[in-house]
Design a protein around this motif. Sequence first.
Motif, PDB file in Angstrom:
ATOM      1  N   ASN A  39       0.842  -1.194   0.000  1.00  0.00           N
ATOM      2  CA  ASN A  39       0.000   0.000   0.000  1.00  0.00           C
ATOM      3  C   ASN A  39       0.875   1.241   0.000  1.00  0.00           C
ATOM      4  O   ASN A  39       1.559   1.522   0.972  1.00  0.00           O
ATOM      5  CB  ASN A  39      -0.914  -0.011   1.227  1.00  0.00           C
ATOM      6  CG  ASN A  39      -1.883   1.142   1.209  1.00  0.00           C
ATOM      7  OD1 ASN A  39      -1.906   1.940   0.275  1.00  0.00           O
ATOM      8  ND2 ASN A  39      -2.677   1.242   2.249  1.00  0.00           N
ATOM      9  N   SER A  40       0.836   1.998  -1.071  1.00  0.00           N
ATOM     10  CA  SER A  40       1.633   3.223  -1.136  1.00  0.00           C
ATOM     11  C   SER A  40       0.925   4.390  -0.462  1.00  0.00           C
ATOM     12  O   SER A  40       1.506   5.451  -0.288  1.00  0.00           O
ATOM     13  CB  SER A  40       1.949   3.580  -2.591  1.00  0.00           C
ATOM     14  OG  SER A  40       0.750   3.779  -3.299  1.00  0.00           O
ATOM     15  N   ASN A  41      -0.325   4.226  -0.080  1.00  0.00           N
ATOM     16  CA  ASN A  41      -1.080   5.259   0.616  1.00  0.00           C
ATOM     17  C   ASN A  41      -1.512   4.734   1.978  1.00  0.00           C
ATOM     18  O   ASN A  41      -2.605   4.200   2.117  1.00  0.00           O
ATOM     19  CB  ASN A  41      -2.322   5.661  -0.188  1.00  0.00           C
ATOM     20  CG  ASN A  41      -1.956   6.277  -1.506  1.00  0.00           C
ATOM     21  OD1 ASN A  41      -1.128   7.172  -1.548  1.00  0.00           O
ATOM     22  ND2 ASN A  41      -2.565   5.805  -2.575  1.00  0.00           N
ATOM     23  N   PRO A  42      -0.662   4.872   2.992  1.00  0.00           N
ATOM     24  CA  PRO A  42      -1.016   4.340   4.311  1.00  0.00           C
ATOM     25  C   PRO A  42      -2.178   5.127   4.912  1.00  0.00           C
ATOM     26  O   PRO A  42      -2.478   6.232   4.470  1.00  0.00           O
ATOM     27  CB  PRO A  42       0.263   4.541   5.124  1.00  0.00           C
ATOM     28  CG  PRO A  42       0.975   5.648   4.448  1.00  0.00           C
ATOM     29  CD  PRO A  42       0.632   5.545   2.998  1.00  0.00           C
ATOM     30  N   PRO A  43      -2.834   4.551   5.907  1.00  0.00           N
ATOM     31  CA  PRO A  43      -3.936   5.266   6.547  1.00  0.00           C
ATOM     32  C   PRO A  43      -3.447   6.548   7.213  1.00  0.00           C
ATOM     33  O   PRO A  43      -2.270   6.685   7.528  1.00  0.00           O
ATOM     34  CB  PRO A  43      -4.467   4.270   7.579  1.00  0.00           C
ATOM     35  CG  PRO A  43      -3.437   3.229   7.714  1.00  0.00           C
ATOM     36  CD  PRO A  43      -2.583   3.260   6.498  1.00  0.00           C
ATOM     37  N   CYS A  44      -4.363   7.462   7.400  1.00  0.00           N
ATOM     38  CA  CYS A  44      -4.047   8.727   8.066  1.00  0.00           C
ATOM     39  C   CYS A  44      -3.751   8.448   9.540  1.00  0.00           C
ATOM     40  O   CYS A  44      -4.557   7.832  10.234  1.00  0.00           O
ATOM     41  CB  CYS A  44      -5.229   9.679   7.930  1.00  0.00           C
ATOM     42  SG  CYS A  44      -4.990  11.237   8.795  1.00  0.00           S
ATOM     43  N   SER A  45      -2.595   8.888  10.005  1.00  0.00           N
ATOM     44  CA  SER A  45      -2.186   8.632  11.382  1.00  0.00           C
ATOM     45  C   SER A  45      -2.494   9.785  12.323  1.00  0.00           C
ATOM     46  O   SER A  45      -2.850   9.580  13.474  1.00  0.00           O
ATOM     47  CB  SER A  45      -0.686   8.359  11.441  1.00  0.00           C
ATOM     48  OG  SER A  45      -0.352   7.258  10.652  1.00  0.00           O
ATOM     49  N   ASN A  94       4.744   8.932  21.571  1.00  0.00           N
ATOM     50  CA  ASN A  94       4.738   8.226  22.856  1.00  0.00           C
ATOM     51  C   ASN A  94       3.394   7.534  23.113  1.00  0.00           C
ATOM     52  O   ASN A  94       3.353   6.409  23.616  1.00  0.00           O
ATOM     53  CB  ASN A  94       5.076   9.174  24.005  1.00  0.00           C
ATOM     54  CG  ASN A  94       6.553   9.484  24.082  1.00  0.00           C
ATOM     55  OD1 ASN A  94       7.390   8.692  23.650  1.00  0.00           O
ATOM     56  ND2 ASN A  94       6.894  10.640  24.610  1.00  0.00           N
ATOM     57  N   TYR A  95       2.277   8.199  22.765  1.00  0.00           N
ATOM     58  CA  TYR A  95       0.955   7.587  22.956  1.00  0.00           C
ATOM     59  C   TYR A  95       0.827   6.289  22.167  1.00  0.00           C
ATOM     60  O   TYR A  95       0.087   5.396  22.553  1.00  0.00           O
ATOM     61  CB  TYR A  95      -0.164   8.517  22.479  1.00  0.00           C
ATOM     62  CG  TYR A  95      -0.347   9.801  23.238  1.00  0.00           C
ATOM     63  CD1 TYR A  95       0.092   9.950  24.546  1.00  0.00           C
ATOM     64  CD2 TYR A  95      -0.985  10.882  22.649  1.00  0.00           C
ATOM     65  CE1 TYR A  95      -0.088  11.135  25.233  1.00  0.00           C
ATOM     66  CE2 TYR A  95      -1.182  12.065  23.324  1.00  0.00           C
ATOM     67  CZ  TYR A  95      -0.733  12.200  24.617  1.00  0.00           C
ATOM     68  OH  TYR A  95      -0.920  13.373  25.283  1.00  0.00           O
ATOM     69  N   SER A 141       6.976   3.519  17.928  1.00  0.00           N
ATOM     70  CA  SER A 141       5.590   3.933  17.726  1.00  0.00           C
ATOM     71  C   SER A 141       4.912   3.044  16.698  1.00  0.00           C
ATOM     72  O   SER A 141       5.496   2.695  15.670  1.00  0.00           O
ATOM     73  CB  SER A 141       5.554   5.392  17.247  1.00  0.00           C
ATOM     74  OG  SER A 141       4.282   5.705  16.733  1.00  0.00           O
ATOM     75  N   THR A 142       3.659   2.706  16.952  1.00  0.00           N
ATOM     76  CA  THR A 142       2.905   1.904  15.996  1.00  0.00           C
ATOM     77  C   THR A 142       2.603   2.696  14.716  1.00  0.00           C
ATOM     78  O   THR A 142       2.278   2.098  13.694  1.00  0.00           O
ATOM     79  CB  THR A 142       1.578   1.402  16.602  1.00  0.00           C
ATOM     80  OG1 THR A 142       0.828   2.539  17.054  1.00  0.00           O
ATOM     81  CG2 THR A 142       1.849   0.465  17.763  1.00  0.00           C
TER      82      THR A 142
END
Length: 147
Positions: A39-45, A94-95, A141-142
Motif C-alpha cells: 500500500n503506497s497510501n497508508p492510513p491517516c495517522s 509516545n501515545y 511507535s505503531t
Amino acid sequence: MKAEEIDDDTKLSEIKVIDDLRKKIEINNEAYDHDPNTNSNPPCSVIVAYVNGEKFKSGKIGYAYDTNSMPYVVLIPEAAGSGALAHEIGHVLNYTNSTGNKDDAEPDPTQPSHNVNPGNLMYHIGGDKISDVQCKKFRESTIILRP
C-alpha cells in the motif's frame, strides 16, 4: 472555535469540525490495506489542526489528544512556532508506543509525559534537543512500525 476557548478539559467531541473529520478518516482507514509493502497510501495517522489565536485558554501552545486509535489529533494555535508542533508530535509518538508505555523515555516525575531535562524537545517548555533513548522510543511507535 478559537484557541482561547480551548483548555485542558475540552473534549475532542466538543470541537465538532475536528471530531467529524476524525470519524470520516476512521471509516476510510478501515478500508486501507495496512501492509506498507503493498500500500503506497497508508492510513491517516495524525490530524494536525491550526486554530485561530495565540495560545489556548490554559496558556498552552499545543494539545495532542490520546484517542487510542488513528487518527490522533494535534491542535496548535496559529501563532505557535514549529517547536510546538514537534513537541506535540512527540506526545503522539509516545501515545502510540508498541509497548503501551505512553510516558517520555526520561520522564519528569511530576509530569511523566514530559522530559525531565530543560532544553529537551519534550520538556514541558519544549526545547530543541532529543536524546538517543527518546529516538529509540519514538521508533517503537505503531505509527512508524506498521505491520
